[in-house]
Enzyme design. Structure first.
Site, PDB file in Angstrom:
ATOM      1  N   ASP A  44      29.994  20.764  10.874  1.00 20.43           N
ATOM      2  CA  ASP A  44      30.925  21.635  10.194  1.00 20.43           C
ATOM      3  C   ASP A  44      32.290  20.966  10.280  1.00 20.43           C
ATOM      4  O   ASP A  44      32.489  20.058  11.082  1.00 20.43           O
ATOM      5  CB  ASP A  44      30.914  22.969  10.957  1.00 20.43           C
ATOM      6  CG  ASP A  44      31.860  23.954  10.348  1.00 20.43           C
ATOM      7  OD1 ASP A  44      31.974  23.952   9.122  1.00 20.43           O
ATOM      8  OD2 ASP A  44      32.466  24.720  11.102  1.00 20.43           O
ATOM      9  N   LYS A  45      33.211  21.393   9.457  1.00 17.24           N
ATOM     10  CA  LYS A  45      34.533  20.768   9.541  1.00 17.24           C
ATOM     11  C   LYS A  45      35.503  21.615  10.355  1.00 17.24           C
ATOM     12  O   LYS A  45      35.954  21.232  11.423  1.00 17.24           O
ATOM     13  CB  LYS A  45      35.094  20.523   8.152  1.00 17.24           C
ATOM     14  CG  LYS A  45      36.406  19.761   8.173  1.00 17.24           C
ATOM     15  CD  LYS A  45      37.042  19.714   6.823  1.00 17.24           C
ATOM     16  CE  LYS A  45      37.727  21.007   6.446  1.00 17.24           C
ATOM     17  NZ  LYS A  45      38.900  21.336   7.251  1.00 17.24           N
ATOM     18  N   THR A  46      35.783  22.806   9.800  1.00 12.91           N
ATOM     19  CA  THR A  46      36.845  23.603  10.397  1.00 12.91           C
ATOM     20  C   THR A  46      36.435  24.063  11.788  1.00 12.91           C
ATOM     21  O   THR A  46      35.378  24.654  11.959  1.00 12.91           O
ATOM     22  CB  THR A  46      37.125  24.825   9.521  1.00 12.91           C
ATOM     23  OG1 THR A  46      37.113  24.396   8.177  1.00 12.91           O
ATOM     24  CG2 THR A  46      38.440  25.448   9.880  1.00 12.91           C
ATOM     25  N   PHE A  76      50.008  29.357  -7.438  1.00 13.32           N
ATOM     26  CA  PHE A  76      49.101  28.221  -7.265  1.00 13.32           C
ATOM     27  C   PHE A  76      47.712  28.597  -7.741  1.00 13.32           C
ATOM     28  O   PHE A  76      47.259  29.711  -7.548  1.00 13.32           O
ATOM     29  CB  PHE A  76      49.047  27.885  -5.769  1.00 13.32           C
ATOM     30  CG  PHE A  76      48.137  26.767  -5.433  1.00 13.32           C
ATOM     31  CD1 PHE A  76      48.622  25.466  -5.400  1.00 13.32           C
ATOM     32  CD2 PHE A  76      46.804  26.989  -5.157  1.00 13.32           C
ATOM     33  CE1 PHE A  76      47.779  24.424  -5.078  1.00 13.32           C
ATOM     34  CE2 PHE A  76      45.960  25.950  -4.853  1.00 13.32           C
ATOM     35  CZ  PHE A  76      46.458  24.665  -4.816  1.00 13.32           C
ATOM     36  N   LYS A  87      23.816  24.831   3.683  1.00  8.03           N
ATOM     37  CA  LYS A  87      23.872  23.959   4.860  1.00  8.03           C
ATOM     38  C   LYS A  87      22.481  23.813   5.455  1.00  8.03           C
ATOM     39  O   LYS A  87      22.022  22.723   5.770  1.00  8.03           O
ATOM     40  CB  LYS A  87      24.813  24.550   5.911  1.00  8.03           C
ATOM     41  CG  LYS A  87      26.268  24.490   5.554  1.00  8.03           C
ATOM     42  CD  LYS A  87      27.121  24.949   6.720  1.00  8.03           C
ATOM     43  CE  LYS A  87      28.598  24.885   6.364  1.00  8.03           C
ATOM     44  NZ  LYS A  87      29.472  25.159   7.486  1.00  8.03           N
ATOM     45  N   ASP A 139      30.816  25.774  14.659  1.00  9.46           N
ATOM     46  CA  ASP A 139      31.409  26.761  15.545  1.00  9.46           C
ATOM     47  C   ASP A 139      31.374  28.169  14.986  1.00  9.46           C
ATOM     48  O   ASP A 139      31.583  29.121  15.715  1.00  9.46           O
ATOM     49  CB  ASP A 139      32.858  26.393  15.842  1.00  9.46           C
ATOM     50  CG  ASP A 139      33.731  26.603  14.630  1.00  9.46           C
ATOM     51  OD1 ASP A 139      33.262  26.283  13.527  1.00  9.46           O
ATOM     52  OD2 ASP A 139      34.852  27.095  14.780  1.00  9.46           O
ATOM     53  N   GLY A 183      32.639  24.497   4.022  1.00  7.93           N
ATOM     54  CA  GLY A 183      32.905  25.441   2.952  1.00  7.93           C
ATOM     55  C   GLY A 183      34.248  25.186   2.305  1.00  7.93           C
ATOM     56  O   GLY A 183      34.616  25.833   1.349  1.00  7.93           O
ATOM     57  N   ASP A 184      34.975  24.224   2.828  1.00 12.92           N
ATOM     58  CA  ASP A 184      36.332  23.982   2.374  1.00 12.92           C
ATOM     59  C   ASP A 184      36.370  23.240   1.044  1.00 12.92           C
ATOM     60  O   ASP A 184      35.363  22.770   0.553  1.00 12.92           O
ATOM     61  CB  ASP A 184      37.065  23.166   3.453  1.00 12.92           C
ATOM     62  CG  ASP A 184      38.342  23.845   3.857  1.00 12.92           C
ATOM     63  OD1 ASP A 184      38.863  24.597   3.035  1.00 12.92           O
ATOM     64  OD2 ASP A 184      38.788  23.616   4.990  1.00 12.92           O
ATOM     65  N   ARG A 238      47.639  15.201   4.620  1.00 11.56           N
ATOM     66  CA  ARG A 238      47.613  15.921   3.354  1.00 11.56           C
ATOM     67  C   ARG A 238      49.001  15.837   2.743  1.00 11.56           C
ATOM     68  O   ARG A 238      49.978  16.183   3.388  1.00 11.56           O
ATOM     69  CB  ARG A 238      47.327  17.391   3.574  1.00 11.56           C
ATOM     70  CG  ARG A 238      46.015  17.696   4.202  1.00 11.56           C
ATOM     71  CD  ARG A 238      45.982  19.178   4.358  1.00 11.56           C
ATOM     72  NE  ARG A 238      44.722  19.607   4.919  1.00 11.56           N
ATOM     73  CZ  ARG A 238      44.177  20.753   4.615  1.00 11.56           C
ATOM     74  NH1 ARG A 238      44.775  21.572   3.781  1.00 11.56           N
ATOM     75  NH2 ARG A 238      43.033  21.101   5.151  1.00 11.56           N
TER      76      ARG A 238
END
Lengths: 1323, 350
Positions: free
Chosen positions: A264-266, A409, A666, A686, A547-548, A466
């Site tokens: 996972d990333k976050t 945005f 996933k 996590d 999920g990002d 970023r």
């Protein structure tokens, strides 16, 4: 809490949503409420949900109590972003969408309270629908073990059958005659029946070969390993006070075999903390940490952070290291002021001031919060906002701006703007957004500044930050009024509102002035890049499933070194339809194959290869690729007909990133790899959105310490930092695997050695292991323990009955358990230093069927010796006092003693790590054997139980015989010495990496290196590239110093030339090399459009040693303008220095250089003695559907020296009308693009032909009318020179990337310019 | 991020630390000996073991060669008797035969006399268990519970003493040795006791307690194949009678293989036989009772001396010589392979 469908629940701020709720009303106006969905999809920015207007007024409980609406909605499903339903209330229908829903797992934020109606509860919630089924996890060794036990059982039955047949024959031939002394049992009337009975009794006797205690021992060992994981101090996170935890005890050895990690990333790779780290203002970059001399400082020697004490409103947690920015603010640099003013105005952050000066920002996304906080600390404090105004403290002075418009945005615009009126009355638009979008909307006067800023942006992006670009624009009052009028009208328009708004926004956000750029660091967790690097070196593939958004994911990919600039290409798959996705995947594969083939063996492929071929080719791909795939594309890619294609493509890539994936996807990805790759997978995450993947993977790891424990609860291992993964896998996993394998090998060995003796003895005792029928029923009833003990009491076998019982439990179990728990082949530091040590586990080398058979063979070999040597000795021998030696009991004691000694010696050989516990168990087992032996054979026990302990006096009588000891010694020597010899030779001739590592360790520790004998200087004669490495010096067993030696040669300056084979082919750029470059040399090529602010694309170039060239493939983006000039820059560097080539300006059309025409033939024409017809065809690399070629033909009669040329041929044939009669002509053709772009191709191969000759004056030399060179073998029409194709096939087949590594020794003169970089590291 | 992580410090200290102990055991850092197979240890072990095995082997071969042994198969020589014994109804008819042999040289030292049986499966499972050690210990036990069947009781319920197949099949030939010296025949004095293990004679076997032996065995009967009851096995020597009869004890110590020899008598070293058996002509007088033709067995009578390694058995010596040679050769082969083929290892590399 018993939540049911239909209940109305009150939620308070920061609470988890407990079920899928329909939002009824909230504390905020219009029934708004904010949620964080990190647990669901990993995104941490806040999302807005709104109650439908009719319910949003139901503010108090009495109204809610009277609420009696009816909801009809879709059945429970796993789609997180869709909901459809209708609310019927007061005879009205209200449509419900996902916008009204609070899903379980979200967290309520920035909202005091809200009420929700439970729509789905428990397992029906979307979260639970997304979590996969819990499966029972077993390790591959477990499965193998079960198979092996079945095989052994089969083997046991075979032995039983053999012995039973033997028994039947024996009873028929011998036993019948022996009946006077030994009548058959009651009920046994035939030899056949006796054989049948003996089959069952042998099954019972030999059952020790099927190791029942194996399973128990395996579990004990795993338990021990789990405790070691729990106890590991190096996996304890002091900050979160969480030690690592092995939540299952059954998977440990699988940790040593992992091939794929899904992360996972976050919260797993990142800490989810955004930090303002750098910025570029008016062409000046701030934020580099600098030391006194102004050099970029290395990490770890950071100076003090900038002191913000001048600003009472500063956030004390904010840190910045570059004082020059603050100085610029203090000096009043207008650009810097404008820069921070923009940051303090252009955002959607809400502020909260609990007490004077104590500001809290509530940001929708952490990026925004970081930017506003930065502005705050530099003296531009965003204080408060109302719908119409924004108040900012600019360097201590409160200024209120009128907020005229917010141009918000979205994913298409990728920018946001505000229009504000300053107190002076000036109207200004502030805009911030993605560089790709914003740089195109700048005013042309910004060109120079843009170039500088672009460089900075590239630099930031290279560091994984970023970036956002900031710009402003002054608006005239009149224009603004007009625009705002139109905006108002558009806002109230009934249809196409969005489009019209977008157009208006677009209009005003134009011709802006560049202010600068910001760079935000998405803080990675500690040690993530290092961990990923080490795991990659250990041949573990890491896939990030998040999920990002795609940009975020790719950024993180770069910053954690999963994606690197060295990569040949990063494929991005974003197709929305099946066809698009398939096409994109196909293209990616073709790219990979294209490069590996044309660069590799030179076979250009023309036909589409079947997919099976594709696979094999993809596996041999040498270049480094990465794949980024979007959630919606992934949904198509995971469909049954495409999944294999997807998997093959993805697995050929070094790194894979899947973004915007749902929890279920996933799990599907993990399942896919599990299904087709037969590899061990590990999932780490996590949040609740990772649960399904954690459950699906072979091993699930939960990151604990963050909010939410769903992931931890579903996981098999948990710890609080991603970086612990390397220790878990490379140290604990590797050891577990090693120990388990050694344990299993030894276990099978010892049981076979023990049991097979019975088998051999069967041939000498009339195959007589018989039991009565009542025992048989017990045996069939399977009450193992009972019948085992009964049977052993009843059946005298080779051994003493108690020996059989105790052998597995007491005499041999503890030493092997100690080895299984404590063994270490290399120290833990080494397995981190040499990640390659992990490979045997992945390849399953240490325990597989082959190893099993080796163990079994060793066991059988031992059992043969164990029986036949004592047999040979005892057959006729007598004791030294004249009595018989070969009595049954003495024989049993001798065999048992030698068996115990042999297996103890063997475990001593197997144990590589003798701790005190191992010593205790091994020596203790031997001692216990003798102690128990003498006790069992003692008088006292016999007096008490004469029928049980009938071996009385045996031990002391037998073991007093020198012959017996000589026999035991001989057996031991004969059993062990071959093993020692084989092991040593294996170690000597084919050392495993672990052996050499260990040996080096030993050598370093023992100071036994040869070179040291020469004194205290080390001479490296004939320095070679291969001499690079770490050298350490030790004395008296203690390492003193170590240093790194780098042997490299500065690279030559590249002189690049580029060409392109056709309009639809990539550009190839190459330059020659005089000498072979050093192994660490990297060549990179950048291409960017001239006069443009866009980023340069970067390519890694490869060296081809046969051709002595560096070659790069420059991808031409589809639809690129062929006439626009491109700038090609090159840079070659290595540890000894770098050199850049001159920039070359090319256009895509000017570098066109087709391949020469093919199949040139020359034919004579009937009755035309002066004419020849030349035919040829287009080169296969040129697609004539788009552009044609024009050709030039030249010919000469063979005797002549000069060619005649014919120009402007657009057909693929030509008639030569002035041929010489009867003479052979040589013809060549070359080609150019039809409009004359680019250069002529090489001339084709020569073709020859002779014109028609009148048969009447036919002369002898008349050959065939046409002669034609055979068409080439396929290598011909590739532009690369042929010698290139013969380059190192072997290296390519083996998949080696750097083929310059240590193949040939560089000649001595090459070392004149060798530079040595010696950094000394004191250990 | 919530501020969950920032607990007040005192609360954190109040909680028990979850940090694992820093003990060598828990951190897997126990001091350990890491043996390595190095060329030095391997070669030295091979050569040392080779030398040791060769030395032992040569000693064993030499000593085994010094053993004198005479083995005479009398199953054919007494064919009349064996035919007679084939018919079990002749069980009480006596049958004698004699076998002559000549010693060319003296046999010096202790001389042991064995009977050897071939093809007699004393190691058969049912045979081995067919005994009652409690009964042989002189205890009054219910032998029905033992595995003596079918040699437990007679039809009328009289228990057999001793019970079981082993006892029943006891070797009951009587062998006497005569020395023919100048046409006079001298019986060679033989010892019939002291041939069994001390533990067997004194611990494992006991006669039932009673005022005399025959009353101790009252109420029991001899095994069916026996010619006389157990308390008449040696009428001359009280301490060699009943269960503690040496011949019986030796028989009851069953052999591991189907071919075996049991110690029968020892030559008593007195008079002419003080140094052993002098050269000359000898005769075995055999009272032939034990039938072997039924199961295609053979019977031998053996005279042998012993040395420190036991009787004549060349196997162990030869095995040691072979092993020693093999180990030494292997040592040379390993040396050669190591020198020729091993991968050059330099420690000064990364």
């Amino acid at each position: 809490m018993n939540v049911r469908v239909g209940d109305i629940i009150k939620l308070e701020n920061n609470q988890f949503v407990a079920a899928d709720l329909l939002l009824l009303c909230s504390s905020e106006p219009h029934g708004l409420c904010y949620i964080e969905t990190a647990e669901l999809d990993g995104e941490t920015n806040m999302k807005v949900r709104q109650a439908i207007p009719v319910t949003s007024e139901l503010g108090d409980t009495s109204k809610l109590a009277r609420f009696d609406g009816e909801v009809i909605c879709e059945p429970p499903n796993n789609k997180l972003d869709k909901f459809g339903g209708t609310l019927y209330w007061k005879e009205n229908k209200y449509p419900l969408s996902n916008q009204n829903m609070l899903l379980r797992g979200c967290v309520l934020r920035n909202t005091e309270w809200c009420f929700g109606l439970v729509i789905f509860a428990g397992p029906d919630t979307k979260l639970m629908q997304n979590s996969g089924r819990t499966k029972f996890k077993r390790t591959s060794i477990d499965r193998l073990m079960n198979t092996l036990v079945l095989w052994i059982f089969g083997f046991l039955v075979c032995m039983g059958v053999i012995l039973a047949i033997g028994n039947a024959i024996w009873e028929h031939e011998v036993g019948v005659c022996f009946q006077i002394y030994l009548p058959w049992d009651e009920g046994v009337h035939s030899a056949f029946f006796s054989g049948f009975l003996s089959f069952w009794s042998y099954i019972i006797i030999l059952n020790t070969v099927v190791p029942i205690s194996l399973y128990v021992s395996v579990e004990v060992i795993r338990l021990g390993h789990s405790y070691f994981i729990n106890w590991d101090k190096k996996m304890y996170c002091a900050k979160r006070r969480t030690p690592a935890e092995a939540r299952t005890t059954t998977l440990n050895e699988e940790l040593g075999q992992v091939e794929y990690i899904f992360s996972d990333k976050t919260g797993t790779l990142t800490q989810n903390i955004m930090v303002f780290s750098k910025c570029s203002v008016n062409g000046h970059s701030y934020g580099d940490v600098q030391d006194m001399l102004g050099h970029k400082a290395e990490l770890g020697e950071r100076p003090e952070p900038v002191d913000f004490s001048f600003n009472p409103l500063a956030d004390p947690r904010f840190q910045f290291w570059d004082p020059s920015l603050l100085e610029a603010v203090k000096l009043g640099d207008p650009h810097v002021h404008e820069f921070f003013r923009l940051l303090s105005l252009c955002h959607t952050v809400m502020s909260e001031e609990k007490s004077e000066g104590e500001l809290y920002y509530k940001a929708q996304s952490p990026d925004e919060g970081a930017l506003v906080t930065a502005a705050r600390n530099f003296g531009f404090v965003f204080r408060s906002r109302t719908p119409k105004t924004i108040t900012v403290h600019e360097l201590g002075q409160a200024i209120t701006y009128q907020l005229l418009a917010i141009l918000d945005f979205n994913n298409i615009r990728k920018r946001m703007s505000v229009i504000v009126r300053s107190p002076e009355g000036k109207i200004r638009l502030y805009c911030k957004g993605a560089d790709t979008i914003l740089l195109e909307r700048l005013h042309p006067v910004n060109q120079d500044l843009t170039n500088v800023t672009t460089d900075h942006l590239n630099e930031y992006a290279g560091e994984g930050l970023r970036t956002l670009v900031l710009a402003y624009k002054d608006l005239e009052e009149g224009y603004y009024q007009d625009w705002s009028e139109r905006l108002h009208r558009a806002g109230s328009a009934p249809e196409a509102r969005e489009d019209r708004l977008a157009r208006l926004y677009d209009e005003v956000e134009h011709d802006m002035m560049l202010l600068g750029a910001t760079a935000i660091e998405d803080k990675l967790q500690q040690g993530v890049p290092e961990t990923i690097a080490i795991l990659t070196l250990a041949n573990i593939k890491i896939w990030v499933l998040t999920g990002d958004k795609q940009e975020t994911a790719v950024n993180i990919g770069y910053s954690c070194k999963m994606l690197t600039d060295d990569m040949t290409e990063v494929f991005v798959i974003t197709g929305h339809t099946v066809l698009e996705v398939r096409e994109e995947l196909r293209k990616a594969r073709e790219k990979m194959m294209d490069s590996s083939r044309s660069m590799g063996n030179g076979f250009s492929y023309q036909e589409k290869l079947s997919s099976s071929k594709l696979t094999s080719v993809l596996e041999a791909i040498a270049g480094e690729y990465a794949l980024v795939i979007n959630g919606h594309s992934l949904a198509h890619a995971l469909e049954a007909d495409m999944e294999v294609e997807f998997l093959e493509t993805a697995c050929a890539c070094k790194a894979v990133i899947c973004c915007r994936v749902t929890p279920l996807q996933k799990a599907q990805v993990v399942e896919l790899v599990k299904k087709y790759k037969k590899a061990v997978t590990l999932a780490i995450g996590d949040g609740a959105n990772d649960v399904s993947m954690i459950k699906t993977a072979h091993i699930g790891v939960g990151i604990s310490g963050q909010e939410g424990i769903q992931a931890v609860l579903a996981s098999d291992y948990s710890f609080s930092q991603f970086k612990f993964l390397q220790r878990l896998l490379l140290v604990h996993g590797r050891w577990s695997y090693l120990r388990m394998c050694k344990f299993l090998c030894y276990f099978f060995y010892k049981n076979f050695a023990f049991t097979m003796v019975h088998f051999w003895f069967g041939f000498f005792c009339g195959f007589s292991a018989q039991v009565r029928c009542w025992l048989l029923t017990l045996a069939v009833g399977g009450r193992q323990f009972l019948w085992e003990s009964r049977a052993q009491k009843r059946i005298p076998t080779v051994y003493d009955q108690y020996f059989i019982t105790l052998y597995n439990i007491v005499y041999t179990s503890l030493p092997v358990l100690a080895m299984g728990v404590f063994d270490q082949d290399v120290p833990e530091q080494r397995s981190m230093e040499y990640p390659k040590l992990y490979e045997p586990g992945q390849l399953n080398l240490l325990f597989n069927k082959r190893e099993f058979f080796i163990c079994i063979a060793q066991g059988i070999y031992t059992s043969v010796l164990m029986f036949f040597i004592p047999y040979g000795v005892f057959a006729d021998a007598t004791r030294d006092d004249g009595a018989q030696l070969a009595d049954y009991q003495s024989f049993a004691v001798t065999v048992a003693t030698s068996l115990v000694i042999v297996v103890s010696v063997q475990i001593g050989l197997d144990t590589g790590f003798w701790t005190a516990i191992n010593h205790f168990f091994i020596w203790g087992s031997l001692a216990a054997y003798f102690a128990i032996l003498f006790t069992m054979h003692s008088d006292g026990l016999f007096q008490m139980f004469p029928n049980q302990f009938r071996f009385v006096g045996n031990a002391q009588n037998t073991l007093a015989q020198p012959t017996v000891w000589l026999t035991i010694a001989l057996t031991t020597v004969v059993c062990i010495m071959p093993v020692v010899a084989f092991r040593f030779l294996k170690l000597d001739l084919k050392p495993e990496l672990s052996d050499t590592v260990e040996e080096r360790g030993a050598a370093a520790a023992g100071g036994r290196s040869r070179q040291l004998a020469e004194g205290n200087t080390l001479h490296l004669r004939r320095l070679r590239y291969e001499d690079s490495g770490r050298y350490s010096c030790s004395a008296g067993g203690r390492p003193l110093r170590s240093l790194r030696l780098l042997v490299e040669e500065p690279p030559e300056t590249p002189r690049v030339s580029c060409y392109r084979r056709s309009h639809d082919k990539d550009v190839l750029c190459e330059w020659p090399q005089r000498a072979k470059p050093s192994p660490g040399t990297r060549a990179t090529l950048w291409v960017k459009r001239r006069f443009s602010a866009e980023n340069a694309t970067e390519q890694r170039c490869r060296y081809f040693s046969k051709a002595r060239k560096f070659v790069c493939r420059v991808k031409v983006p589809p639809g690129a303008d062929d006439t626009k000039p491109l700038v090609v820059s090159t840079c070659v560097n290595n540890g000894a220095g770098g050199s850049a080539g001159e920039d070359r300006i090319i256009t895509l059309s000017s570098v066109l250089k087709p391949d020469p025409p093919l199949n040139v033939t020359v034919e004579a024409l009937e009755k035309a003695p002066q004419r020849l017809r030349v035919n040829w065809s287009y080169p296969s690399s040129w697609d004539p559907r788009f552009y044609w070629l024009r050709f030039q033909v030249r010919y000469r009669p063979e005797p002549a020296q000069t060619f005649t040329e014919v120009d402007q041929v657009t057909t693929t044939w030509l008639d030569i009308r002035d041929a010489w009669r009867g003479t052979r002509h040589v013809v060549q053709v070359r080609a150019q693009e039809e409009f004359g772009h680019g250069t002529w191709s090489e001339w084709s191969r020569e073709a020859v032909g002779t014109p028609w000759t009148d048969p009447r004056d036919l002369t002898s030399e008349m050959g065939p009318f046409s002669s034609q060179f055979p068409t080439e073998d396929g290598t011909y029409w590739v532009t690369l020179p042929p010698e290139l194709f013969q380059e190192d096939d072997a290296a390519d087949a083996g998949g080696a990337v750097v083929e310059a590594s240590a193949r040939s020794t560089a000649s001595p003169y090459a070392f004149l310019g060798i530079a040595l970089f010696v950094g000394i590291v004191v250990r | 991020m919530k501020n969950k992580t920032s607990f007040p410090p005192q609360e954190g200290e109040a909680r028990p630390s979850r940090c694992p102990d820093n003990s060598a055991f828990k951190q897997q850092k126990l001091p350990a000996w890491k043996p390595q197979l190095t060329i030095a240890t391997v070669l030295s072990s091979f050569f040392l073991i080779g030398a040791f095995c060769l030395a032992v082997g040569v000693c064993l071969v030499l000593s085994a060669n010094s053993v004198r042994e005479i083995q005479i198969d009398y199953s054919d020589k007494c064919s009349d008797c064996s035919k007679l014994r084939e018919n079990s109804s002749n069980w009480n008819k006596e049958c004698h035969c004699s076998v002559n042999f000549t010693l060319k040289e003296d046999i010096l030292g202790d001389v042991f006399m064995y009977y050897g049986l071939q093809n007699f499966y004393q190691n058969h499972r049912r045979y081995v268990i067919s005994r009652s050690d409690a009964q042989l210990l002189g205890r009054n036990v219910n032998i029905q519970k033992s595995y003596c069947a079918p040699f437990t009781t007679y039809r009328n319920g009289t228990p057999m003493a001793p019970c079981g197949a082993i006892a029943n099949s006891m070797f009951n030939d009587t062998i006497d040795l005569f020395y023919n010296l100048n046409s006079s025949v001298i019986q060679v004095p033989l010892l019939r006791t002291g041939n069994s293990w001390w533990t067997d004679k004194n611990v494992k076997f006991r006669n039932p307690e009673s005022y005399n032996l025959s009353s101790a065995f009252a109420g029991t009967a001899r095994p069916p194949y026996w010619q006389k009851p157990v308390y008449l096995l040696d009428e001359e020597d009280e301490r060699n009678n009943g269960y503690i009869n040496d011949d019986f004890i030796i028989w009851m110590r069953v052999s591991a293989f189907a071919t075996f020899r049991n110690l029968y008598r020892r030559v008593r070293r007195i008079r002419q036989f003080a140094d052993g058996l002098p050269a000359g002509n000898y005769t075995f007088h055999i009272s032939y009772n034990f039938p072997v033709t039924k199961f295609k067995g053979r019977k031998h009578v053996i005279l042998s001396t012993v040395v420190w390694s036991g009787g004549s058995n060349p196997f162990l010596g030869i095995a040691y010589v072979v092993t020693g040679t093999a180990a030494t050769l292997a040592g040379f082969v390993i040396t050669a392979i190591h020198l020729k083929l091993r991968k050059k290892k330099t420690y000064f590399q990364k």
